[in-house]
Design a protein around this motif. Structure first.
Motif, PDB file in Angstrom:
ATOM      1  N   GLU A 162      36.472 -13.711  15.879  1.00  0.00           N
ATOM      2  CA  GLU A 162      35.670 -13.341  17.090  1.00  0.00           C
ATOM      3  C   GLU A 162      34.355 -12.290  16.412  1.00  0.00           C
ATOM      4  OE1 GLU A 162      35.765 -14.321  20.313  1.00  0.00           O
ATOM      5  OE2 GLU A 162      37.521 -15.566  19.542  1.00  0.00           O
TER       6      GLU A 162
ATOM      7  N   SER B 286      26.905  -5.999  14.359  1.00  0.00           N
ATOM      8  CA  SER B 286      28.248  -6.951  14.612  1.00  0.00           C
ATOM      9  C   SER B 286      29.074  -7.045  13.493  1.00  0.00           C
ATOM     10  CB  SER B 286      27.268  -8.476  14.848  1.00  0.00           C
ATOM     11  OG  SER B 286      27.024  -8.633  13.663  1.00  0.00           O
TER      12      SER B 286
ATOM     13  N   ASN C 253      35.512 -10.374  13.262  1.00  0.00           N
ATOM     14  CA  ASN C 253      36.739 -10.351  12.799  1.00  0.00           C
ATOM     15  C   ASN C 253      37.692 -11.264  11.965  1.00  0.00           C
ATOM     16  OD1 ASN C 253      39.811 -10.044  13.163  1.00  0.00           O
ATOM     17  ND2 ASN C 253      39.408  -8.615  15.047  1.00  0.00           N
TER      18      ASN C 253
ATOM     19  N   GLU D 138      32.511  -9.253  17.052  1.00  0.00           N
ATOM     20  CA  GLU D 138      32.703  -8.049  17.568  1.00  0.00           C
ATOM     21  C   GLU D 138      31.345  -7.386  17.597  1.00  0.00           C
ATOM     22  OE1 GLU D 138      37.413  -7.597  16.583  1.00  0.00           O
ATOM     23  OE2 GLU D 138      35.800  -6.236  15.358  1.00  0.00           O
TER      24      GLU D 138
END
Lengths: 106, 583
Positions: free
Chosen positions: B564, B556, B559, B566
């Motif tokens: 968020e 992970s 961002n 990702e």
């Protein structure tokens, strides 16, 4: 298993700022009160590592099992020596056990 | 202690410290990192930023009764990697990292012995093994021993400084920021390289004893290790690996004490209410006593769920001498467990020790959740290294492996440092952070807000019930994870209501903020792995089987622009030959 401070024995390490228990507690939980006696500010947050109990130079701190977990009253008292530690344990029926061993080689 | 709390940001003094190598977190890995740096170059400026007091901080504050990995004569680092891989069900694990750790492990353990740690040895001087890899120690002084060595070597230690953020120069880490829990100052540490060794994350989930007012912290991991090291990286977009591989341990019930001490050290069987030896009778096909770690951790809880609790470590066969030895072991690691037994008035040769599952943790020194690092232990953030529980991909490090990794991270950092110089201090960045840090303290007496305790308890119950905590026998599903994410988002938004009435409170406020950031990423990881690979550690009731598609690392990255999380994967690479499922 939060610490309890015996108000008669505790002399606040005669410290102007920080007694040893306040210096050592990993959770920043021991505080010097206005009466110059140490206390635990949040019994809830103690991890019962017993660092405060071991470091207290006058044996004023007792780590006590919370009643929700264990019955009244058991004691576990550490005594620090030179490269040794001695523990005395007294259970709720008054049975005493003692443990002494080397905790450092140098 | 700062008696008069500041009323305004401009009343808060700022301290700027310049160093070469900054170590955030002076626990086991951090102390070893510092000592190694001074060994490599005594002229190097080495600084440790420590939230507590280095003599009793981190996971080893209370002591240890064993070093869980020390390679015996006749075995090789490759053997240890095979064992570690099989303990996590064949992986995937980062075998490159595991192997380099294994190659440096014994040296770290021998360092400890040289500095004064009593390792129990027989008359011929051979270390006393209690299992295949673990040696018994009298480690009550383990932490003071390593702390004293770090200080004697000349590391500069700043105690009672809570780290809150990395200091960045674009995408490169150039230090860290935080505040003095005692003096109330804002601290900026500028460094050419940074090692983050803050330990794992405890307290994301509710401990099942936390309904009792004096036992909120009946936890396996130190509750003061809150995941700040992960959170600081997550906020800078660092890649995290395998957070869904949570650590859950079988522990003594009600008092969260170690069970390996009894089951491995004294050959006690794990039994249920009917007196069945659970591992031998129900898990023989998975290896019985030697089944992968998560199976053994999960087994007692499955008995409770099936109506066959309570569960025990059967100590009724033990001799009085063995009981004394076992209690001595406990006094070295979790002394208050001996007090707990005394408070139950329990004679363990008559009544066996009850056991239960712990709450889940994110701990990269035990399972493999943490920063994705390269072989030098550099994270995906340039100049930021990770060691110990913070570094992911490589499970079963324990004390010896985390110590070895401290050394490895330093070697990587020192190599890197030779190539860089310190940039100018970004004043805008530090002013923003100063404002963020002290905001909860400056809200004024009339402020109607939320205490950190309220928010922490809300988060812990949410995680427990929706993200697979103890009360749910570690099970979760897509809908519950979505619910958790929705409420974690609300909680994160509500951190603006946190207030602090003193510096201790301010530290706790930042701890809950950090835990929320880690919890959010953890839930994304649990959501992404739509299978069940490590029952107990990671159980999806909607995907109960293993899916070969997920024989890979789940990764992970937050961002930095959108906030968020990702998600993506990385492939597993087998380096050490052999059957992945066998030690």
């Amino acid at each position: 298993m939060p610490p309890r401070v015996d108000r008669e024995k505790c002399d606040g390490c005669k410290a102007e700022e920080e007694p040893l228990c306040a210096q050592i507690c990993p959770g920043d939980l021991m505080v010097l009160g206005e009466n110059k006696k140490a206390y635990c500010r949040a019994a809830r947050d103690c991890w019962d590592c017993m660092s405060c109990t071991k470091v207290c130079p006058v044996g004023a701190i007792e780590t006590r099992a919370p009643y929700q977990l264990g019955y009244h009253v058991a004691k576990l008292i550490p005594m620090m020596g030179t490269n040794t530690i001695t523990w005395t344990c007294i259970d709720i029926n008054g049975k005493v056990e003692r443990f002494r061993y080397k905790n450092r080689t140098t | 202690m700062a008696k008069d709390l500041p009323k305004d940001l401009k009343d808060i003094p700022t301290e700027v410290i310049e160093t070469d190598l900054l170590i955030v977190g002076g626990g086991n890995a951090g102390c070893f990192a510092a000592i190694e740096a001074k060994k490599l170059n005594p002229n190097l400026r080495v600084t440790i930023m420590e939230k507590a007091h280095i003599s009793r901080s981190g996971a080893t504050a209370a002591g240890m009764d064993a070093i869980n990995t020390y390679i015996p004569e006749g075995k090789t680092p490759e053997d240890l990697v095979r064992w570690s891989r099989s303990q996590v069900g064949g992986g995937p694990i980062r075998e490159d990292l595991a192997l380099s750790n294994a190659q440096n492990l014994n040296e770290a353990v021998e360092d400890l012995e040289e500095w004064g740690l009593p390792i129990l040895r027989d008359e011929e001087g051979n270390a006393q093994y209690r299992g295949g890899w673990d040696v018994s120690i009298h480690g009550e002084q383990l932490k003071p021993i390593m702390a004293e060595k770090a200080m004697a070597m000349g590391a500069e230690v700043y105690n009672r400084i809570a780290a809150t953020s990395l200091l960045m120069d674009g995408d490169r880490c150039v230090g860290a920021m935080g505040f003095g829990v005692r003096d109330g100052k804002f601290y900026i540490f500028r460094a050419k390289a940074v090692i983050v060794s803050t330990g794992g994350a405890c307290g994301l989930y509710k401990s099942y004893t936390s309904d009792a007012t004096s036992s909120h912290h009946q936890t396996w991991m130190s509750p003061f290790n809150v995941g700040t090291g992960y959170a600081m990286g997550i906020r800078q977009g660092a890649e995290m690996t395998s957070l869904e591989q949570r650590w859950v341990a079988t522990r003594t019930k009600d008092f969260c004490g170690p069970v390996d001490t009894i089951s491995v050290g004294y050959k006690s069987s794990i039994t249920n209410a009917r007196g069945e030896r659970i591992l031998q009778e129900r898990y023989a096909h998975l290896g019985g006593d030697k089944a992968p770690r998560y199976i053994r951790a999960n087994a007692p809880m499955e008995e409770w769920l099936a109506g066959r609790g309570p569960t025990y470590a059967d100590t009724t066969h033990m001799t009085p001498e063995e009981v004394k030895d076992m209690k001595t072991d406990y006094l070295n690691e979790r002394p208050a467990f001996v007090l707990f037994l005394a408070a139950r008035g329990q004679d363990i040769t008559k009544d066996p020790i009850e056991i239960y599952g712990s709450d889940p943790y994110v701990v990269g020194g035990h399972t493999q959740s943490g920063y994705w690092v390269d072989i030098e232990r550099m994270t995906t953030v340039s100049a930021l290294f990770a060691a110990g529980e913070t570094a992911g991909g490589n499970p079963n490090k324990f004390v010896g492996g985390c110590a070895a990794e401290g050394k490895l991270a330093t070697r990587g950092a020192v190599k890197y440092m030779a190539t860089v110089t310190l940039p100018e201090l970004d004043t805008q960045q530090v002013e923003r952070e100063k404002e963020r840090i002290f905001a909860p303290l400056l809200r004024g007496p009339e402020f109607d807000g939320v205490s950190q305790t309220e928010m922490e308890e809300r988060m812990q119950r949410l995680m427990d019930e929706y993200a697979g905590g103890t009360s749910q026998f570690y099970r979760t599903n897509e809908e519950r994870l979505d619910y958790a994410l929705k409420h974690l988002k609300m909680l994160r938004d509500q951190t603006k209501f946190l207030y602090a009435k003193d510096l201790h409170d301010l530290m706790n406020a930042h701890e809950v903020i950090d835990r929320l950031d880690v919890a959010e990423v953890l839930v994304h990881h649990l959501k992404f792995r739509k299978e069940t690979r490590w029952q107990g550690w990671q159980t999806r009731s909607d995907y109960p089987d293993t899916d070969p598609k997920f024989d890979c690392f789940v990764e992970s990255r937050r961002n930095k622009e959108t906030g968020e999380i990702e998600m993506f994967t990385r492939p597993y690479e087998q380096i050490v030959p052999g059957d992945r499922y066998q030690p």
